[in-house]
Scaffold this motif. Structure first.
Motif: not given
Length: 149
Positions: A123-127
């Protein structure tokens, strides 16, 4: 004749407060006879019902038919190598900076966390638009003999 020691003559038309003992005994005897007769009637009816059920169910059971079939093993599935793509896999964990060693924490007690194991998620944790990798590991229990390892 107003002497309280003398009994006043009873009027047969007035109802009595206390029933006679003979009437109570006769009522109980009649109830007992009626109860015994009703028990015999119930037993008789149940017996007739069971007898009819037994007689009607004697010839109704169909004979079980056994069907013999030849059983053969299924054909072995052989993949068509011409259709399968040749996809090479290579280990890139070290190059990506992933240093993960799975530890289940299971010691045979079969507690719920021991049986569930660990997990992984992309998943895109840090955006930043790139997929990040989250690896979830287990640990030894605090009461474990191997907790310090």
């Amino acid at each position: 004749m107003t002497n309280s020691d003398e009994a006043a003559p009873e009027n047969p038309d007035e109802p009595r407060d206390e029933p006679l003992l003979d009437e109570e005994v006769q009522d109980d005897e009649i109830i007992g006879v009626a109860f015994r007769w009703s028990l015999w009637v119930v037993v008789f009816l149940v017996g007739i019902g069971l007898l009819l059920w037994f007689l009607l169910s004697i010839g109704d059971a169909p004979e079980e038919e056994v069907i013999q079939k030849d059983v053969t093993a299924p054909e072995k599935l052989v993949p068509d190598l011409a259709v399968l793509p040749n996809v090479p896999f290579s280990d890139v964990t070290t190059g990506a900076g992933i240093d993960f060693s799975h530890q289940s924490g299971a010691e045979g007690e079969k507690l719920l966390p021991e049986t569930m194991g660990s997990g992984v998620a992309f998943f895109d944790y840090d955006g930043d638009g790139d997929q990040d990798l989250l690896l979830v590991n287990a640990a030894r229990w605090d009461h474990s003999a191997m907790a310090g390892e």
